[in-house]
Scaffold this active site. Structure first.
Site, short mmCIF file in Angstrom:
data_model
loop_
_atom_site.label_atom_id
_atom_site.label_comp_id
_atom_site.label_asym_id
_atom_site.label_seq_id
_atom_site.Cartn_x
_atom_site.Cartn_y
_atom_site.Cartn_z
N CYS A 5 -17.85 -2.64 -20.25
CA CYS A 5 -18.08 -2.39 -18.82
C CYS A 5 -19.33 -3.08 -18.31
O CYS A 5 -20.43 -2.86 -18.82
CB CYS A 5 -18.21 -0.89 -18.58
SG CYS A 5 -18.51 -0.49 -16.85
N CYS A 42 -24.48 2.98 -14.85
CA CYS A 42 -23.54 4.09 -14.75
C CYS A 42 -24.22 5.38 -15.21
O CYS A 42 -24.63 5.52 -16.36
CB CYS A 42 -22.31 3.82 -15.61
SG CYS A 42 -21.11 5.16 -15.59
N CYS A 47 -16.09 1.66 -21.93
CA CYS A 47 -17.50 1.51 -21.59
C CYS A 47 -18.15 0.36 -22.35
O CYS A 47 -19.12 -0.23 -21.88
CB CYS A 47 -18.25 2.81 -21.85
SG CYS A 47 -17.64 4.20 -20.85
N CYS A 83 -12.45 1.20 -16.12
CA CYS A 83 -12.85 2.60 -15.89
C CYS A 83 -11.59 3.46 -15.77
O CYS A 83 -11.36 4.15 -14.79
CB CYS A 83 -13.71 2.70 -14.62
SG CYS A 83 -14.74 4.18 -14.53
N GLU A 119 0.83 -1.21 0.00
CA GLU A 119 0.00 0.00 0.00
C GLU A 119 0.86 1.26 0.00
O GLU A 119 0.57 2.22 -0.71
CB GLU A 119 -0.93 0.00 1.21
CG GLU A 119 -2.03 -1.04 1.17
CD GLU A 119 -2.94 -0.86 -0.04
OE1 GLU A 119 -3.18 0.29 -0.43
OE2 GLU A 119 -3.40 -1.87 -0.59
#
Length: 370
Positions: free
Chosen positions: A199, A205, A196, A189, A35
DNA sequence: CAAACGTGGCC
DNA sequence: TGGCCAAGTTT
């Protein structure tokens, strides 16, 4: 009704990047390290650093006890070096205050240097199976598009709203979901020209429904990126060793070993503007200014040999234009009357220098001119 | 709260 | 090529 989370989880199960190194473990140290390294840094850049770092410093105790120079050497080239210094401080705090275990509440986790709300949530979700929402750049972009959020993405009010959405939408299996939304943001995305057509959220969306997929998130103000100019001093002694100084912990390249940055203006300003630098580089004054600087700052008597071409290094918030001044040590004796406190550097063989934590342009300079 | 903080890849 | 962006946090 099928929730967005279910769709993302199903998509992730089939299409996710399950083979990333930090996805093979629930060990808090390994998860946390990933992280930290991934903050503002792309996956492909992190991969080699992650493995090397873990091999050298495999647990909290090893990191806590390591010399800072080793930590920074392992980080050298990754950038944002405060992350490395904070990471070691966090490890030391975990050993000293948390019995060698990553703390299991958001409040205690966020008390660790370099661990903010999103990083704490990511580790708690994955290491301890807690239901904690993240809000990194990927999750933020996905939420802004699916909810068609048209306000300034950086505004604190927008961020509050996004955090609320993230928490509402994060299911019990936050560990898997957090990875799902990150991979979704990284693969489908994506920032520009989102896919899209491929997607699975297309039907839900709001940006897509409104034909706004390409417009959102709204662009943020781009701050001016000023030009700064300066010189790096490349000093060699008779045996070819290089003189480096350790930078203070705060500021650019904090804690790293660096070629001395020469400020021929003699003012407190760290950089000259370009025309001043050109004039100086072409002029005969440079030789004397360098000698003066080395004597006063480091107690060294040197002779200027050459000046390299203009090079550029781009930071987030400014561009650095620089030349290298090649100079040799004329006299191995320390100049008389020099206070100890100004002797801020050390001599390295080229090989030893390259094993230290160096800023990327310095590493390039020392690699080139062997 | 805006600015500081590195670097590499992409188009 | 130059601007944009990337698994943010600190001051």
């Amino acid at each position: 009704m099928i929730q967005i989370a279910d769709i993302l989880l199903a998509w992730y199960d089939k299409n996710g990047r399950h083979d990333l190194p930090w996805r093979q473990t629930r060990d808090s140290y390994r998860l946390w390290l990933a992280e930290i390294m991934l903050q503002q840094t792309q996956v492909e850049s992190v991969k080699p650093y992650y493995q090397r770092f873990l091999n050298a410093l495999p647990n909290w105790e090893a990191l806590a006890a390591a010399p800072q120079d080793q930590v920074l050497a392992l980080w050298s080239g990754l950038g944002y070096y405060a992350r490395a210094r904070n990471a070691q401080r966090a490890a030391q705090k975990i050993v000293a205050d948390f019995a060698g275990e990553f703390p299991n509440t958001p409040e205690s986790a966020e008390s660790l240097p370099g661990v903010g709300r999103s990083t704490a949530a990511a580790v708690l979700a994955s290491a301890f199976a807690q239901q904690r929402a993240i809000l990194d750049a990927n999750a933020r972009r996905v939420l802004i598009r699916t909810q068609a959020i048209r306000s300034d993405p950086k505004a604190s009010k927008t961020l509050q709203h996004l955090w609320k959405l993230a928490e509402v939408q994060t299911p019990a299996d936050a560990h898997t979901y957090n990875q799902a939304i990150q991979d979704f943001g990284a693969m489908i995305c994506v920032p520009r020209h989102p896919h899209c057509d491929a997607c699975p959220l297309q039907r839900r969306c709001l940006a897509y429904a409104g034909g706004l997929s390409e417009q959102l998130p709204l662009p943020t103000r781009k701050p001016e990126k000023p030009d700064r100019c300066g010189f790096f001093l490349q000093l060699e002694d008779r045996s070819g060793r290089i003189f480096l100084e350790k930078r203070p912990d705060s500021g650019v390249w904090g804690g790293l070993w660096c070629l001395p940055q020469f400020n021929p203006a003699g003012s407190s300003l760290p950089f000259l503007c370009d025309d001043q630098q050109k004039a100086l580089a072409d002029g005969f004054l440079l030789r004397e200014r360098v000698r003066q600087f080395c004597a006063l700052r480091h107690g060294l008597v040197v002779e200027v040999k050459a000046l390299t071409r203009l090079q550029k290094h781009v930071f987030t918030h400014f561009q650095l234009h620089f030349r290298c001044i090649l100079a040799t040590l004329q006299d191995d004796q320390i100049a008389p009357g020099v206070a100890d406190q100004i002797l801020t550097g050390r001599w390295f063989t080229r090989e030893n220098a390259l094993a230290e934590g160096l800023p990327t342009p310095v590493r390039k300079i020392l690699s080139q001119t062997s």
